[in-house]
Each structure stands twice: as C-alpha cells, then as structure tokens.
Design an enzyme around this catalytic site. Sequence first.
Site, PDB file in Angstrom:
ATOM      1  N   ASP A 165     -43.053   0.989 -26.661  1.00  0.00           N
ATOM      2  CA  ASP A 165     -42.900   1.583 -25.338  1.00  0.00           C
ATOM      3  C   ASP A 165     -41.588   1.116 -24.706  1.00  0.00           C
ATOM      4  O   ASP A 165     -41.256  -0.080 -24.758  1.00  0.00           O
ATOM      5  CB  ASP A 165     -44.078   1.191 -24.442  1.00  0.00           C
ATOM      6  CG  ASP A 165     -44.091   1.975 -23.141  1.00  0.00           C
ATOM      7  OD1 ASP A 165     -44.515   3.148 -23.171  1.00  0.00           O
ATOM      8  OD2 ASP A 165     -43.670   1.423 -22.109  1.00  0.00           O
ATOM      9  N   ILE A 166     -40.839   2.060 -24.116  1.00  0.00           N
ATOM     10  CA  ILE A 166     -39.574   1.724 -23.461  1.00  0.00           C
ATOM     11  C   ILE A 166     -39.864   0.934 -22.192  1.00  0.00           C
ATOM     12  O   ILE A 166     -40.720   1.321 -21.390  1.00  0.00           O
ATOM     13  CB  ILE A 166     -38.788   3.000 -23.101  1.00  0.00           C
ATOM     14  CG1 ILE A 166     -38.588   3.874 -24.339  1.00  0.00           C
ATOM     15  CG2 ILE A 166     -37.445   2.648 -22.468  1.00  0.00           C
ATOM     16  CD1 ILE A 166     -38.018   5.255 -24.020  1.00  0.00           C
ATOM     17  N   ASN A 173     -34.823   7.225 -15.243  1.00  0.00           N
ATOM     18  CA  ASN A 173     -34.905   8.529 -14.568  1.00  0.00           C
ATOM     19  C   ASN A 173     -34.475   8.426 -13.109  1.00  0.00           C
ATOM     20  O   ASN A 173     -33.751   9.295 -12.599  1.00  0.00           O
ATOM     21  CB  ASN A 173     -36.329   9.076 -14.656  1.00  0.00           C
ATOM     22  CG  ASN A 173     -36.659   9.631 -16.032  1.00  0.00           C
ATOM     23  OD1 ASN A 173     -35.789  10.157 -16.720  1.00  0.00           O
ATOM     24  ND2 ASN A 173     -37.905   9.493 -16.434  1.00  0.00           N
ATOM     25  N   HIS A 178     -33.161  12.887 -14.875  1.00  0.00           N
ATOM     26  CA  HIS A 178     -34.033  13.243 -15.991  1.00  0.00           C
ATOM     27  C   HIS A 178     -33.275  13.712 -17.227  1.00  0.00           C
ATOM     28  O   HIS A 178     -33.779  13.590 -18.348  1.00  0.00           O
ATOM     29  CB  HIS A 178     -35.047  14.304 -15.547  1.00  0.00           C
ATOM     30  CG  HIS A 178     -36.092  13.754 -14.614  1.00  0.00           C
ATOM     31  ND1 HIS A 178     -37.188  13.059 -15.054  1.00  0.00           N
ATOM     32  CD2 HIS A 178     -36.176  13.754 -13.254  1.00  0.00           C
ATOM     33  CE1 HIS A 178     -37.925  12.679 -14.025  1.00  0.00           C
ATOM     34  NE2 HIS A 178     -37.328  13.086 -12.920  1.00  0.00           N
ATOM     35  N   GLU A 208     -42.714   8.040 -22.863  1.00  0.00           N
ATOM     36  CA  GLU A 208     -41.750   7.085 -23.410  1.00  0.00           C
ATOM     37  C   GLU A 208     -42.378   6.167 -24.455  1.00  0.00           C
ATOM     38  O   GLU A 208     -41.837   5.112 -24.789  1.00  0.00           O
ATOM     39  CB  GLU A 208     -41.142   6.241 -22.286  1.00  0.00           C
ATOM     40  CG  GLU A 208     -42.114   5.378 -21.525  1.00  0.00           C
ATOM     41  CD  GLU A 208     -42.714   6.055 -20.297  1.00  0.00           C
ATOM     42  OE1 GLU A 208     -43.109   5.341 -19.371  1.00  0.00           O
ATOM     43  OE2 GLU A 208     -42.786   7.307 -20.279  1.00  0.00           O
TER      44      GLU A 208
END
Length: 310
Positions: A165-166, A173, A178, A208
């Site tokens: 996971d980022i 964002n 975006h 993500e």
Amino acid sequence: MPLTKRSTRDLRPALVFLTGELLAVPIPLDREEVILGRAIEADVRVNDSRVSRIHARITAEHDSSTGATTYLLTDLKAPSGTFLNGERISEETLHNGDKIAIGRHILRFELLDEIDREYQHQIRRLLAHDDLTGLLSSRSFFSELRHEAARAKQNDLPFCVLMMDIDHFKNVNDTFGHLTGSKTIEEIGLCITSTLRNGDVASRFGGEEFAAFLLDAEINQALIAAERIRKTIEHQAFSVIKQGKPSGIHHITMSIGISTFPGDSEDPIELVEMADSALYRAKHLGRNMICAYRDITEEEINRPLPARKQ
C-alpha cells in the site's frame, strides 16, 4: 447438425464462461476429449463446490465418410447434474450457442473464427487487467492465487503473498492533483513488474493497494523481494503532471505485509487477509517498512536460498 470440413475450416470449438471468476474466458476445445470438473487434472477446471471432481465430458466424433464432426456433451453421473439449455441431460449433441450449466457456472459452446477469437481475447484482457497499470485485476488475482495454492499443495511447494500500500497517497492527490496520482499508480505498477521475477504474479488490488504472490518462495526470499520493491519505490522519482504534461518529480514510500503458504495458511483467501493484517501493522509501526504475519525465526531468515524449481 454435424459440421463439415468446409464449414469448420476457419471455425474452432470453444467454451466461453458466462459466469464466475473466469468470466469471458474462451477455452479452446482442441482435444478429442475434454473433461470438465473441479479436479486439478480436469481439462476445464471449475472452482465450484457444487461441481464434481470429474463432472462432464465433451467428445469430438468424426465421420470419415462425410468429414463431419459432432461434439457430444456427456454427464459423468455428477450428483448436481449437467444441464444443456436449462434441461438436465445424460448425453446430447452440442450446437453453436448452446449453454451448459454445471454447479453455479454457465458456459457457452461456440464455434469461433479468427475475428471472434481475437475479440474474445481482447474482452478477456480488459476484464482480467487493470487498465491503468496493466497488472491483473483483483478478481483475476484471486483466480490465479487459487490455482497456485492448488498447484503448491499438490507438489508440496511454498509460496508467499505480498500486500502493498502506498503511504500517504491522499497527500499526493491533494498536493499535486489526480492526474499526478494516476500517473504515480501507473509508475508504481511498472516498478513492481520490473522488480519481481518472471512467473511471479502482481495485481492492482484496488485504489493505491497492490498485491503479489511469489512462486516457490520461502519467507526469507519474500523478505528479500519485498525489500527490493520497497527500496525501488523509495528511491524512484515519480512524475508530477500539470496541464497534461510532466512538470517535476515527487517521492513516496510503500508499506508491505507478507504471509506464507503453507506456514501461515493453505487457504488463499486467508493468506490475503493475513498479508493485509501484516501490512496494516507496518502502517501502524511507522510506514515504509515490511512486516510478516508471524514472527520469523533467525533460522528461517538465514536459511540458504534454494534454486528455483522449474
């Protein structure tokens, strides 16, 4: 009606899944006899508890005098039955467009020309892959993971699941927009693909979050692979996009959780849940790190890496 040599010159028989995890997958019927069932050795494997291990058979019968080929569907005494166009059958001739139901799955018998086959291939590609990264979709990932779990169990092989996971992706964002967020996800997909070995399977799991499983891998191999991914992303310069054009760079990090087969579980769904649990422990402990689902012994970490089985 039987199919003559002339009428089948450019047509090839196939089964196309209309439901289930293999939706829109065309399965060529390129053998004289094709077995449908839940068993690993079935030619068309249907992952469904209501499907018998050896459920039904499709046989090609050739008439040498006319050159005609007839395809017969035979129920192999499956308790839940084999249905053709809504009717339970023992044995019936198949015709183009017929719908076969076994368990909860429906398949269509089709005669596909070259254009049909390419169309089906493109539809399957779109359904199976995430359009932004080119990685497998989560649905296709689960399908591949189930197949790998069955293969590993049959051959007594290990493998590992990674959930990734980022870190702080919302900030990307919020800060850069975006377009930059989408470009970042695309570039992370490339980082993961370039870092994994041939044969390992990666997926954009959603938003993500990414997932992968590593073939024939013990926990120490998974830790090495995960660290390689983590470092690659930590040092990567990701693109900032403004007005549709590159306009600078930014940096991000990734957290990773690991589970192992069969050490943690032999169930593919549980393996994903366990790796996800380890991922969120990595997040809680500070991010940009790797956590395994269970404590790893020094012996496991220092175990010599075996040559990868072919």
